[in-house]
Design a protein around this motif. Sequence first.
Motif, mmCIF file in Angstrom:
data_model
loop_
_atom_site.group_PDB
_atom_site.id
_atom_site.type_symbol
_atom_site.label_atom_id
_atom_site.label_comp_id
_atom_site.label_asym_id
_atom_site.label_seq_id
_atom_site.Cartn_x
_atom_site.Cartn_y
_atom_site.Cartn_z
ATOM 1 N N GLU A 111 0.836 -1.209 0.000
ATOM 2 C CA GLU A 111 0.000 0.000 0.000
ATOM 3 C C GLU A 111 0.865 1.250 0.000
ATOM 4 O O GLU A 111 0.612 2.205 -0.749
ATOM 5 N N ARG A 112 1.918 1.257 0.819
ATOM 6 C CA ARG A 112 2.826 2.410 0.850
ATOM 7 C C ARG A 112 3.599 2.546 -0.463
ATOM 8 O O ARG A 112 3.861 3.657 -0.936
ATOM 9 N N ALA A 113 3.950 1.408 -1.060
ATOM 10 C CA ALA A 113 4.696 1.449 -2.320
ATOM 11 C C ALA A 113 3.908 2.153 -3.411
ATOM 12 O O ALA A 113 4.476 2.861 -4.250
ATOM 13 N N PHE A 114 2.591 1.963 -3.418
ATOM 14 C CA PHE A 114 1.758 2.618 -4.425
ATOM 15 C C PHE A 114 1.874 4.140 -4.320
ATOM 16 O O PHE A 114 2.018 4.836 -5.329
ATOM 17 N N SER A 115 1.840 4.656 -3.101
ATOM 18 C CA SER A 115 1.973 6.100 -2.909
ATOM 19 C C SER A 115 3.385 6.574 -3.234
ATOM 20 O O SER A 115 3.573 7.680 -3.757
ATOM 21 N N VAL A 116 4.396 5.756 -2.936
ATOM 22 C CA VAL A 116 5.773 6.124 -3.262
ATOM 23 C C VAL A 116 5.950 6.271 -4.769
ATOM 24 O O VAL A 116 6.590 7.215 -5.251
ATOM 25 N N VAL A 117 5.354 5.357 -5.529
ATOM 26 C CA VAL A 117 5.442 5.429 -6.989
ATOM 27 C C VAL A 117 4.813 6.718 -7.495
ATOM 28 O O VAL A 117 5.401 7.441 -8.315
ATOM 29 N N TRP A 118 3.602 7.029 -7.018
ATOM 30 C CA TRP A 118 2.911 8.228 -7.495
ATOM 31 C C TRP A 118 3.628 9.507 -7.053
ATOM 32 O O TRP A 118 3.760 10.461 -7.823
ATOM 33 N N GLY A 119 4.092 9.545 -5.803
ATOM 34 C CA GLY A 119 4.818 10.722 -5.338
ATOM 35 C C GLY A 119 6.091 10.948 -6.127
ATOM 36 O O GLY A 119 6.417 12.085 -6.501
ATOM 37 N N SER A 120 6.817 9.872 -6.415
ATOM 38 C CA SER A 120 8.064 9.980 -7.183
ATOM 39 C C SER A 120 7.789 10.440 -8.608
ATOM 40 O O SER A 120 8.530 11.250 -9.174
ATOM 41 N N GLY A 134 2.843 1.573 -10.751
ATOM 42 C CA GLY A 134 2.077 1.375 -9.529
ATOM 43 C C GLY A 134 1.161 0.180 -9.616
ATOM 44 O O GLY A 134 0.948 -0.532 -8.630
ATOM 45 N N GLY A 135 0.621 -0.071 -10.814
ATOM 46 C CA GLY A 135 -0.235 -1.242 -10.982
ATOM 47 C C GLY A 135 0.533 -2.534 -10.818
ATOM 48 O O GLY A 135 0.087 -3.466 -10.139
ATOM 49 N N GLY A 136 1.739 -2.601 -11.443
ATOM 50 C CA GLY A 136 2.534 -3.815 -11.365
ATOM 51 C C GLY A 136 3.108 -4.080 -9.987
ATOM 52 O O GLY A 136 3.147 -5.227 -9.525
ATOM 53 N N LEU A 137 3.558 -3.018 -9.325
ATOM 54 C CA LEU A 137 4.210 -3.180 -8.025
ATOM 55 C C LEU A 137 3.226 -3.275 -6.861
ATOM 56 O O LEU A 137 3.542 -3.898 -5.843
ATOM 57 N N ALA A 138 2.071 -2.644 -6.998
ATOM 58 C CA ALA A 138 1.190 -2.539 -5.831
ATOM 59 C C ALA A 138 -0.258 -2.923 -6.110
ATOM 60 O O ALA A 138 -0.815 -3.786 -5.433
ATOM 61 N N ALA A 139 -0.903 -2.270 -7.061
ATOM 62 C CA ALA A 139 -2.343 -2.464 -7.248
ATOM 63 C C ALA A 139 -2.692 -3.922 -7.561
ATOM 64 O O ALA A 139 -3.600 -4.499 -6.951
ATOM 65 N N ASP A 140 -1.983 -4.539 -8.511
ATOM 66 C CA ASP A 140 -2.281 -5.930 -8.872
ATOM 67 C C ASP A 140 -2.011 -6.900 -7.718
ATOM 68 O O ASP A 140 -2.861 -7.752 -7.405
ATOM 69 N N PRO A 141 -0.837 -6.813 -7.055
ATOM 70 C CA PRO A 141 -0.612 -7.709 -5.903
ATOM 71 C C PRO A 141 -1.632 -7.505 -4.789
ATOM 72 O O PRO A 141 -2.076 -8.479 -4.171
ATOM 73 N N MET A 142 -2.025 -6.259 -4.531
ATOM 74 C CA MET A 142 -3.009 -6.009 -3.474
ATOM 75 C C MET A 142 -4.371 -6.592 -3.851
ATOM 76 O O MET A 142 -5.085 -7.118 -3.005
#
Length: 205
Positions: A134-143, A183-191
């Motif tokens: 969940e945090r990784a998704f925000s890190v991707v978007w913030g970056s 973000g989809g590959g790293l976070a959204a899909d796994p979540m």
Amino acid sequence: MVDAVLPMAAYYALSKGFGMSTVAALGWSSALPAARTVWGLAKERRVNGLAALILVVNLVGLVLSGVSGDARLMLAKDSAVSSVVGLVVLVSAVAGRRPLMTTGLKPWVVKGDPARLAAWDRLSARDARFRRTERAFSVVWGSALLAECVARVVGAYTLPVDTMVWLGNVILAVAIVAAMVIGGGLAADPMEKMVDAETARPAAG
């Protein structure tokens, strides 16, 4: 359309068609999104933080550019919104209990299903891997937003103004698409898969 396409078209019409100076054309082309923001604040009768931030940045940029006569400063100010939002998103991912981008991600994953919503809440409460993702998704978007900001500032001071008027929108679009894909590959899909498994678990038991 209002915040990107119409201002870009207005700039070229005013500068090329009506012979306005670069600074004047940029200023008048920014009037429409600024007016839309004011109208939104008046219509909703409440302060929307992001809308207010965009309006303040636009007004400050117009004032500074009017005083200095610097068209490049007017272009660079557009990156201020991305930089502020990007930093807030990153801080929320590192220091906050609930990352900022979760607000947009959660409805997409739970799909309005009460069982999936309950599964999300259980995972968020007790699963460390879920919270890290969940945090990784925000890190991707913030970056992505911060990278877009840097690219716009560099372009504003190194490329012709006429080029950056349209290229700035392209840079923003590329940043958004990159954030969605990564973000989809790293976070959204796994979540989503974790929520699927958690939702099925009671039935399997």
